[in-house]
Design a protein around this motif. Sequence first.
Motif, mmCIF file in Angstrom:
data_model
loop_
_atom_site.group_PDB
_atom_site.id
_atom_site.type_symbol
_atom_site.label_atom_id
_atom_site.label_comp_id
_atom_site.label_asym_id
_atom_site.label_seq_id
_atom_site.Cartn_x
_atom_site.Cartn_y
_atom_site.Cartn_z
ATOM 1 N N SER A 96 0.814 -1.210 0.000
ATOM 2 C CA SER A 96 0.000 0.000 0.000
ATOM 3 C C SER A 96 0.851 1.265 0.000
ATOM 4 O O SER A 96 0.381 2.335 -0.389
ATOM 5 N N ARG B 283 -9.659 5.121 -6.528
ATOM 6 C CA ARG B 283 -9.250 3.729 -6.348
ATOM 7 C C ARG B 283 -10.427 2.793 -6.603
ATOM 8 O O ARG B 283 -11.538 3.041 -6.151
ATOM 9 N N SER B 284 -10.162 1.701 -7.325
ATOM 10 C CA SER B 284 -11.169 0.662 -7.544
ATOM 11 C C SER B 284 -10.485 -0.694 -7.488
ATOM 12 O O SER B 284 -9.253 -0.795 -7.534
ATOM 13 N N GLN B 285 -11.289 -1.742 -7.383
ATOM 14 C CA GLN B 285 -10.739 -3.092 -7.248
ATOM 15 C C GLN B 285 -11.637 -4.081 -7.957
ATOM 16 O O GLN B 285 -12.869 -3.930 -7.964
ATOM 17 N N ASP B 286 -11.039 -5.092 -8.584
ATOM 18 C CA ASP B 286 -11.850 -6.111 -9.245
ATOM 19 C C ASP B 286 -11.979 -7.346 -8.358
ATOM 20 O O ASP B 286 -11.449 -7.391 -7.241
ATOM 21 N N GLY C 93 -8.888 -9.176 -6.861
ATOM 22 C CA GLY C 93 -8.032 -8.490 -5.905
ATOM 23 C C GLY C 93 -7.052 -7.516 -6.510
ATOM 24 O O GLY C 93 -6.169 -6.997 -5.821
ATOM 25 N N ASN C 94 -7.183 -7.233 -7.802
ATOM 26 C CA ASN C 94 -6.336 -6.238 -8.445
ATOM 27 C C ASN C 94 -6.858 -4.838 -8.147
ATOM 28 O O ASN C 94 -8.073 -4.627 -8.085
ATOM 29 N N THR C 95 -5.949 -3.903 -7.965
ATOM 30 C CA THR C 95 -6.307 -2.531 -7.619
ATOM 31 C C THR C 95 -5.911 -1.596 -8.749
ATOM 32 O O THR C 95 -4.830 -1.726 -9.326
#
Length: 279
Positions: free
Chosen positions: A23, A36-39, A42-44
Amino acid sequence: MPDTPRPYRIAPRYLANADADDSEALQPLLDADWARSQDQEGNTFVTAPDLRARLAHLPGSDGRVLWKAGAGPDAFAPPEWLVTFDNQTPPEVVADFTTALADTYTHGPDAYLNRNDRTVGVDTCLQLLAEGWSLDPATPFLTYRSPDRLVRLHVRDTPLRHEAETAGDTERWLFEVGPPGQVWYATASSRLPEHLLQALTTAVTDPSPVQRNMRRIDLDHLPHQATATPSVPTSLEAARIRAATSRSTSSPSSRQPAPAALPAPIGASTAVTPRRSPP
């Protein structure tokens, strides 16, 4: 006594393992109000307010590349440049680059895009030579080696397809860091602005020590050119030392075991000649 992790300072940092908080590399962009977004894997993904610049952290994807950064003329255009770091890169290196990217972004698109559509790097390479790096004539590329021989910068001086570079199929700049068998990589494409290439080079080659919580068995897997120095004792170790000292002071006649000694620094700086060529 169990082999529990304890803090060590590892130097130079480019020989430290990647087992640290990722982080730290995202935070400079989040502090600059990037979204910020996440799939589901677990990818950011962190995206600039104008949607032109972005960073991806890809622990859930296949392959060795863990970090990708790029920027383009608009939100729907392919990136003009691409920078990658593999999954063995110390996150402090990535954090230094994202810090430079966050600062560059505040100066507008002319700062983070190469408007001249030209290959950069002359100033960067001249600076490396001025700092004692050498050119290696034994490779098919222009290869610059650091004085300790542990960092190699390979420069492809042949024409490259822009689409192949931004897809990650090839690269203009390839950093190869570490001794044989313990190498990590960072790459950059041709149109990365010069000041960002310089920031990337500085981040990769910074020898400052970093902290890692490691067991003795983990220390054995560090490159032998690295130096590991114990940091301050943990709170539990400090409490044990205070308790032992208190018992010794209050009961001089009683024989109490001495607290365990801190592990001695390991490793010594030596030079090696890498045996592998870039992919």
